[in-house]
Enzyme design. Sequence first.
Site, mmCIF file in Angstrom:
data_model
loop_
_atom_site.group_PDB
_atom_site.id
_atom_site.type_symbol
_atom_site.label_atom_id
_atom_site.label_comp_id
_atom_site.label_asym_id
_atom_site.label_seq_id
_atom_site.Cartn_x
_atom_site.Cartn_y
_atom_site.Cartn_z
ATOM 1 C CB SER A 1 -1.081 0.047 1.381
ATOM 2 O OG SER A 1 -0.704 0.911 1.442
ATOM 3 C CE LYS B 1 -4.725 -0.142 0.573
ATOM 4 N NZ LYS B 1 -5.162 -1.014 1.771
ATOM 5 C CG ASP C 1 -7.324 2.267 1.626
ATOM 6 O OD1 ASP C 1 -9.001 3.248 1.032
ATOM 7 O OD2 ASP C 1 -7.537 1.719 2.067
ATOM 8 C CG ASP D 1 -9.993 -0.761 4.816
ATOM 9 O OD1 ASP D 1 -10.833 -0.781 6.796
ATOM 10 O OD2 ASP D 1 -8.904 -0.130 5.284
ATOM 11 N N GLY E 1 -4.295 -4.009 6.813
ATOM 12 C CA GLY E 1 -2.411 -4.134 7.330
ATOM 13 C C GLY E 1 -2.750 -2.329 7.832
ATOM 14 C CE LYS F 1 -4.365 4.072 2.166
ATOM 15 N NZ LYS F 1 -5.116 3.656 3.408
ATOM 16 C CD GLU G 1 -8.901 -0.681 1.030
ATOM 17 O OE1 GLU G 1 -8.035 -0.826 0.156
ATOM 18 O OE2 GLU G 1 -8.698 -1.133 2.371
ATOM 19 C CE LYS H 1 -7.019 -2.416 7.473
ATOM 20 N NZ LYS H 1 -6.845 -1.062 7.264
HETATM 21 O O1 OSB Z 1 -6.831 1.587 4.526
HETATM 22 O O2 OSB Z 1 -6.027 0.517 4.368
HETATM 23 C C1 OSB Z 1 -6.298 1.322 5.395
HETATM 24 C C2 OSB Z 1 -3.003 2.531 7.137
HETATM 25 C C3 OSB Z 1 -3.179 2.465 7.777
HETATM 26 C C4 OSB Z 1 -4.427 2.445 8.211
HETATM 27 C C5 OSB Z 1 -5.577 2.225 7.059
HETATM 28 C C6 OSB Z 1 -4.755 1.404 6.423
HETATM 29 C C7 OSB Z 1 -3.513 1.791 6.033
HETATM 30 C C8 OSB Z 1 -2.829 1.362 4.934
HETATM 31 C C9 OSB Z 1 -1.397 0.168 5.288
HETATM 32 O O3 OSB Z 1 -3.476 0.841 4.143
HETATM 33 C C10 OSB Z 1 -1.849 -1.449 4.602
HETATM 34 C C11 OSB Z 1 0.001 -1.808 5.586
HETATM 35 O O4 OSB Z 1 -0.394 -2.323 6.940
HETATM 36 O O5 OSB Z 1 0.854 -2.418 4.655
HETATM 37 MG MG MG Z 2 -8.132 1.163 3.537
#
Ligand code: OSB
Ligand code: MG
Length: 370
Positions: free
Chosen positions: A136, A162, A189, A239, A291, A164, A214, A263
Amino acid sequence: MIRPERLSLHVVELPLVHPFRTSFGEERVRRALLVALEAEGITGWGECVAGSGPWYSYETVDTAWWVIREVFVPIIKGQRFSHPRELPRLLARVRGHPMAKAALEAALWDLYGRLEGRSLRELLGGVRDEVPAGVSIGIQPDLSTLLSRVQEFVEQGYQRIKLKVKPGWDVEVLHAVRERFPDLPLSVDANSAYTLDDAHHLREFDRFELMMIEQPLWYEDLVGHARLAGELSTPICLDESISSPHRAWEALELAACRIINVKQGRVGGLTAALEIHGLAQERGVPLWCGGMLETGIGRALNAALASLPGFTLPHDISATTRYYREDIAEPRFELTARGTIRVPHGPGLGVEVVPERLLRWERAAWATEL
Ligand code: OSB
Ligand code: MG
């Protein structure tokens, strides 16, 4: 029977290798709460996924610290458990606080596994030795930085990238990444950065052949996601919206998503995650494991969960070095030549907290007899 004798809480602060920027803010340090439960000279560990502020979720390290200490400890004092799944029933009368509940439950699963000499993967019913790893990538200062980060992770062998996104960092970015990496498995995401009024704009995402989008809309808005789903051909993955097995059921009933990011911390623990897994299996809905920038403790648990049969898409489970120079647990997670992460097979989580490192990164601690 497990009779937890002692509970301790540890707040650690681990510097991230790269700052992580999302539509709701930037993190440079992962402040995490760890829960330890001891019995018969054995310690089980759980990591709370709550962040330092109420951005991704209303829970924080401090709310979890408070509720575990003031509310959960009196409830579990003197209790015996024949299985970790008995804990959520005891805590059911506490409303909310899923991440705090999950952290305590995780410590109990690890303790149970270690006492029984069985791995978490085996206890959960995992069927894989390794799981596909994705990465990500946060919002970057500019497009060329993003392109070189994508390049770096593609070269390392990650199976899915992925990105953001948020208004102002989306279509142009996707266009540039797709042009340079036409066949790359790609997803986005938004962490709730859009509204239904953006539906027309979000339709432009359809031409980039994304695996999913996402959490485009507000976390409480299942109906909005169901409406948006009717406008897009890209599958919606939820999520933040999926805060319990019941919410997962509602989302699927409403057709608010076609994919679920699980999660365990967000849904209230491993028992709840198993329930969602069952529901998704019945309906043929693909899952993957999200994650929260976990330390090795949380990552080991995620890898075990991701080894279940319903977890079929690449996960946000990346190598330790993608997050931390030094983790508090050993061994570290490495990306295999196949772009996977190995699921630990030792008792419990199958990773060990290194005491000197815990001390080095610890900012607060508290303990009590149970
Ligand atoms: O939205 O998936 C998310 C990290 C912190 C809070 C929210 C998210 C995330 C990530 C990181 O996208 C995923 C990772 O731990 O590699
Ligand atoms: Mg997310």
